[in-house]
Design an enzyme around this catalytic site. Structure first.
Site, PDB file in Angstrom:
ATOM      1  N   ALA A 108     -24.350   7.502  76.550  1.00  0.00           N
ATOM      2  CA  ALA A 108     -25.296   8.596  76.328  1.00  0.00           C
ATOM      3  C   ALA A 108     -26.536   8.069  75.628  1.00  0.00           C
ATOM      4  O   ALA A 108     -26.457   7.159  74.813  1.00  0.00           O
ATOM      5  CB  ALA A 108     -24.654   9.693  75.497  1.00  0.00           C
TER       6      ALA A 108
ATOM      7  N   GLU B  76     -29.359   9.483  73.388  1.00  0.00           N
ATOM      8  CA  GLU B  76     -29.756  10.689  72.677  1.00  0.00           C
ATOM      9  C   GLU B  76     -30.954  10.504  71.764  1.00  0.00           C
ATOM     10  O   GLU B  76     -31.534  11.464  71.303  1.00  0.00           O
ATOM     11  CB  GLU B  76     -28.584  11.209  71.854  1.00  0.00           C
ATOM     12  CG  GLU B  76     -27.408  11.594  72.737  1.00  0.00           C
ATOM     13  CD  GLU B  76     -26.195  11.967  71.921  1.00  0.00           C
ATOM     14  OE1 GLU B  76     -26.200  11.761  70.707  1.00  0.00           O
ATOM     15  OE2 GLU B  76     -25.240  12.460  72.523  1.00  0.00           O
TER      16      GLU B  76
ATOM     17  N   HIS C 147     -38.092   5.648  86.571  1.00  0.00           N
ATOM     18  CA  HIS C 147     -38.524   4.374  85.983  1.00  0.00           C
ATOM     19  C   HIS C 147     -38.609   4.477  84.457  1.00  0.00           C
ATOM     20  O   HIS C 147     -38.054   3.641  83.740  1.00  0.00           O
ATOM     21  CB  HIS C 147     -39.884   3.971  86.554  1.00  0.00           C
ATOM     22  CG  HIS C 147     -40.377   2.652  86.048  1.00  0.00           C
ATOM     23  ND1 HIS C 147     -40.187   1.477  86.734  1.00  0.00           N
ATOM     24  CD2 HIS C 147     -41.035   2.321  84.909  1.00  0.00           C
ATOM     25  CE1 HIS C 147     -40.705   0.480  86.036  1.00  0.00           C
ATOM     26  NE2 HIS C 147     -41.235   0.967  84.921  1.00  0.00           N
ATOM     27  N   GLU C 148     -39.278   5.499  83.986  1.00  0.00           N
ATOM     28  CA  GLU C 148     -39.459   5.620  82.537  1.00  0.00           C
ATOM     29  C   GLU C 148     -38.143   5.908  81.822  1.00  0.00           C
ATOM     30  O   GLU C 148     -37.903   5.403  80.729  1.00  0.00           O
ATOM     31  CB  GLU C 148     -40.502   6.692  82.220  1.00  0.00           C
ATOM     32  CG  GLU C 148     -41.889   6.360  82.752  1.00  0.00           C
ATOM     33  CD  GLU C 148     -42.401   4.981  82.339  1.00  0.00           C
ATOM     34  OE1 GLU C 148     -42.075   4.515  81.245  1.00  0.00           O
ATOM     35  OE2 GLU C 148     -43.115   4.358  83.139  1.00  0.00           O
TER      36      GLU C 148
ATOM     37  N   HIS D 106     -36.085   2.793  81.387  1.00  0.00           N
ATOM     38  CA  HIS D 106     -36.517   1.974  80.247  1.00  0.00           C
ATOM     39  C   HIS D 106     -35.782   2.339  78.958  1.00  0.00           C
ATOM     40  O   HIS D 106     -35.727   1.528  78.032  1.00  0.00           O
ATOM     41  CB  HIS D 106     -38.021   2.125  80.004  1.00  0.00           C
ATOM     42  CG  HIS D 106     -38.846   1.171  80.792  1.00  0.00           C
ATOM     43  ND1 HIS D 106     -38.604  -0.180  80.851  1.00  0.00           N
ATOM     44  CD2 HIS D 106     -39.943   1.374  81.576  1.00  0.00           C
ATOM     45  CE1 HIS D 106     -39.503  -0.764  81.626  1.00  0.00           C
ATOM     46  NE2 HIS D 106     -40.325   0.162  82.081  1.00  0.00           N
TER      47      HIS D 106
ATOM     48  N   GLU E  90     -39.214  -4.708  83.110  1.00  0.00           N
ATOM     49  CA  GLU E  90     -39.870  -4.061  84.245  1.00  0.00           C
ATOM     50  C   GLU E  90     -39.053  -4.252  85.520  1.00  0.00           C
ATOM     51  O   GLU E  90     -38.963  -3.343  86.348  1.00  0.00           O
ATOM     52  CB  GLU E  90     -41.292  -4.584  84.428  1.00  0.00           C
ATOM     53  CG  GLU E  90     -42.242  -4.164  83.334  1.00  0.00           C
ATOM     54  CD  GLU E  90     -42.275  -2.659  83.107  1.00  0.00           C
ATOM     55  OE1 GLU E  90     -42.172  -1.878  84.080  1.00  0.00           O
ATOM     56  OE2 GLU E  90     -42.359  -2.251  81.945  1.00  0.00           O
TER      57      GLU E  90
HETATM   58 ZN    ZN Z   1     -41.955   0.028  83.314  1.00  0.00          ZN
END
Ligand code: ZN
Length: 139
Positions: free
Chosen positions: A66, A68, A100-101, A104, A123
């Protein structure tokens, strides 16, 4: 003056503050989307809100972990505003940006590179997972 709790050790680029005069959508689970007031009122962010919830759920299931506490993700408006006039390409692009974000949060924030010369690694993982996770999310 604000006081914050001490964080776990985290990369400096994962620290963010925003001072805005924005409104936010309603909350679904842990998610809200903040934007200029007119974007909230006309529903342009409904896709971003519901897709963010689903993307995060799929990522948590995949990683069995998870997430959080890595709460702020920023986007340009062009990547989030979806209306009934948006072409399919725009909807898919928005999904990919969101995936994508959010990827990350694991690949780049939770697990990060030791030196800047390895930035490509986070990336690379985020780009791979944006496509993989997007393929698992229905739009
Ligand atoms: Zn990125």
């Amino acid at each position: 003056m604000d006081t914050f709790k001490e964080t776990i050790i985290l990369p400096i680029y994962a620290v963010a503050f925003m001072v805005l005069d924005y409104k936010h959508t309603h909350k679904i689970e842990r998610h809200r989307v903040f934007a200029k007031p007119d974007a909230i009122d006309d529903g342009k962010l409904d896709f971003a809100l519901s897709t963010g919830v689903e993307v995060l759920k799929v990522l948590e299931e995949y990683t069995d972990e998870a997430m959080e506490n890595w709460g702020l993700v920023t986007y340009s408006e062009d990547n989030l505003f979806i209306s009934n006039k948006t072409f399919r390409y725009g909807i898919e692009a928005s999904l990919l940006f969101i995936a994508h974000e959010f990827a990350h949060q694991w690949f780049g924030n939770l697990v990060t590179f030791k030196e800047w010369k390895y930035t490509w690694l986070k990336e690379g993982f985020a780009t791979f997972f944006q496509y993989y996770i997007a393929s698992l999310v229905s739009t």
